[in-house]
Design an enzyme around this catalytic site. Structure first.
Site, PDB file in Angstrom:
ATOM      1  N   LEU A 209      -2.881   0.965   3.578  1.00 24.37           N
ATOM      2  CA  LEU A 209      -1.846   0.055   3.087  1.00 24.37           C
ATOM      3  C   LEU A 209      -1.341   0.527   1.734  1.00 24.37           C
ATOM      4  CD1 LEU A 209      -3.473  -3.368   4.038  1.00 24.37           C
ATOM      5  CD2 LEU A 209      -2.018  -1.878   5.433  1.00 24.37           C
ATOM      6  N   ASP A 210      -2.256   0.934   0.874  1.00 22.40           N
ATOM      7  CA  ASP A 210      -1.871   1.478  -0.432  1.00 22.40           C
ATOM      8  C   ASP A 210      -1.025   2.733  -0.276  1.00 22.40           C
ATOM      9  OD1 ASP A 210      -2.649  -0.045  -2.635  1.00 22.40           O
ATOM     10  OD2 ASP A 210      -4.718   0.636  -2.553  1.00 22.40           O
ATOM     11  N   HIS A 211      -1.567   3.717   0.409  1.00 25.34           N
ATOM     12  CA  HIS A 211      -0.875   4.998   0.505  1.00 25.34           C
ATOM     13  C   HIS A 211       0.435   4.871   1.281  1.00 25.34           C
ATOM     14  CE1 HIS A 211      -3.903   7.707  -1.291  1.00 25.34           C
ATOM     15  NE2 HIS A 211      -4.767   6.792  -0.882  1.00 25.34           N
TER      16      HIS A 211
ATOM     17  N   ASP B  59      -5.710  -3.201  -1.657  1.00 24.45           N
ATOM     18  CA  ASP B  59      -5.716  -2.814  -0.247  1.00 24.45           C
ATOM     19  C   ASP B  59      -6.866  -3.459   0.514  1.00 24.45           C
ATOM     20  OD1 ASP B  59      -6.631  -1.101   2.064  1.00 24.45           O
ATOM     21  OD2 ASP B  59      -4.871   0.086   1.558  1.00 24.45           O
TER      22      ASP B  59
END
Length: 518
Positions: free
Chosen positions: A361-363, A334
């Site tokens: 971005l990850d979540h 991320d």
């Protein structure tokens, strides 16, 4: 079209169902220049709606249950790693060599949380792998100050490490990888074969929560945050999730705890235990992978190869930069994607790059992937076919970076990121029609007029500074005992009427479970 309608259309859902979603807006959370809160709530809302839709398909005679998205719960979940406490201890999020560095012509970001990436970074720069952290920080800083950022990027990448030079949004958009990402849908979906329609065992309403994924087996071959968030969500919804890692590549302990709720964890060496893997695959309903594109193909783990051996499978794949373009095989996280795609430049100042208030971005990509799996299961029950779902952090970044429409503008004609419009998908094939620009829905806004700049920090990552997503997170935090000690953790934000509100299983030690279904 608002954010949830846009995401739901990309997933191929019935537009009428978005009326089932209600949102509790909280402008004080996830403040940023870019519309992080809007993206986060849209990803979670679409995932919850996909769960409610599958629940109705299996067990809810009254129609699709109502969905509620609370921005406070979403913010707490998107910063879950910072709310986590293990026996009262605060987790370690970023290693000393994971940071932004000044270079001769700009900035570069490195990621060295994993020991092997730390070793490769030091080796690429001619430093001893066992250099103590404080000395390593000084030495790396001195070396990088005299080198061009993109030279560092290429040198570290060639050595198997992870580093990305800072780019502006314009530089990223003009790059070959930026153009490749821009031309893809936010969520890619498709059908791999003509296997028969899936027949679900009914999930009768009971005194417990309505679990739309009950009875489904999910083989979790993911690492870091985004993929494990997706499978953690499927576990919440009742799936039997078995995470399998290589025995010599352990997950970071605190990261494993944060994303390990609801799952079992096993190790398996695919180079010598292929028969054991095939046994797992033979009884799996969903396989989720989160390794670099192509890296698992030698084990026969491409979507088509998996579906050929297990017809009726749903295969979900996640990558950092996308499974296309010249960066398809590159490592990414991320924090690196924020730097490479121009987000860090947008969130920073003239003097220093910034960062998002969460690893959004990850979540966000994790919830998109879970939503794609849930929709694929629903479509399988109607039309059959093995299915695949693909997402990428860089594609989510492109959607976020498009930002809100200018003040006073209607946003008419502005691309939505799929075919230059909402991008409906075929219910028969699951294939998304068209490709197009990088934008998101024209109404995606910041929610408040705040323009708070968040510094990326010297040693740390997105959102290290500040208040873990906003004030007042305690309503969405819980404590429980676990095999690893007493845990404080963020509750799941995916909520629908009659659905689960917490995971049934606390995380256990990494790799402690047997590599078999129960």
């Amino acid at each position: 079209m608002d954010e949830i309608e846009y995401v739901w259309s990309v997933l191929g859902g019935d537009a009428a169902l978005t009326a089932r979603v209600a949102r509790a807006a909280r402008p004080e959370v996830l403040e940023a220049r870019l519309p992080v809160r809007a993206l986060a709530s849209a990803c979670v809302g679409a995932c919850a709606l996909a769960a409610a839709e599958l629940a109705a398909r299996r067990a809810a005679p009254g129609g699709v249950p109502a969905v509620r998205v609370d921005d406070g719960a979403v913010a707490a979940a998107f910063t879950s790693e910072r709310h986590l406490r293990i026996g009262g201890r605060e987790p370690v999020s970023f290693a000393p060599l994971s940071r932004l560095w000044r270079t001769a012509d700009g900035w570069v970001r490195t990621h060295a949380n994993y020991p092997h990436h730390r070793a490769r970074l030091l080796a690429a720069l001619g430093l001893a792998r066992d250099t103590e952290d404080a000395r390593a920080v000084d030495a790396v800083g001195s070396l990088l100050a005299g080198l061009p950022a993109r030279s560092v990027e290429e040198t570290v990448y060639a050595a198997g490490g992870a580093a990305v030079a800072l780019r502006t949004p314009e530089e990223w958009a003009a790059s070959e990888q930026g153009r490749a990402v821009a031309g893809r849908p936010l969520v890619e979906r498709g059908v791999l074969d003509a296997s028969p329609a899936r027949t679900f065992a009914p999930v009768p309403p009971s005194a417990g929560a309505l679990l739309p994924a009950a009875g489904l087996r999910v083989l979790d071959l993911t690492r870091v945050i985004a993929g494990p968030v997706a499978t953690r969500t499927l576990a919440l919804l009742g799936a039997d999730v078995l995470r399998v890692d290589p025995p010599g590549l352990p997950e970071l302990p605190d990261q494993h705890v944060d994303t390990g709720f609801g799952k079992r964890s096993a190790t398996l060496d695919l180079t010598c235990d292929q028969a054991a893997f095939e046994e797992l695959l033979g009884a799996a309903d969903v396989v989720v992978t989160g390794y670099r594109p192509g890296s698992l193909d030698r084990f026969g783990l491409s979507p088509r190869a998996l579906a050929a051996r297990r017809p009726g499978l749903v295969v979900a794949r996640l990558s950092a930069w996308g499974a296309y373009g010249p960066w398809a095989g590159r490592r990414g996280f991320d924090s690196l994607v924020q730097v490479g795609t121009g987000i860090a430049a947008l969130e920073g100042t003239a003097d220093r790059p910034g960062a998002l208030p969460a690893q959004a971005l990850d979540h966000g990509t994790g919830y998109l992937l879970a939503a794609g799996v849930l929709r694929a299961l629903t479509e399988q029950s109607r039309h059959g076919g093995s299915r695949y779902v693909e997402v990428a952090l860089a594609r989510t970044a492109a959607w976020l970076s498009a930002g809100p429409a200018p003040d006073g503008a209607s946003g008419a004609g502005r691309p939505h990121g799929v075919g230059g419009s909402a991008g409906s998908a075929s219910a028969d094939t699951g294939g998304t029609r068209g490709t197009g620009g990088t934008g998101g829905p024209s109404t995606m806004g910041t929610g408040s007029g705040a323009r708070r700049v968040r510094a990326a920090g010297d040693a740390g990552g997105p959102g290290d500074a500040g208040d873990a997503g906003g004030p007042g997170a305690s309503p969405w935090l819980r404590e429980r005992e676990s095999p690893l000690g007493r845990l404080r953790y963020a509750l799941p934000p995916v909520r629908f009427e009659g659905g689960p509100t917490d995971w049934e299983r606390a995380p256990g030690p990494w790799g402690a479970d047997a590599a078999r279904w129960v």
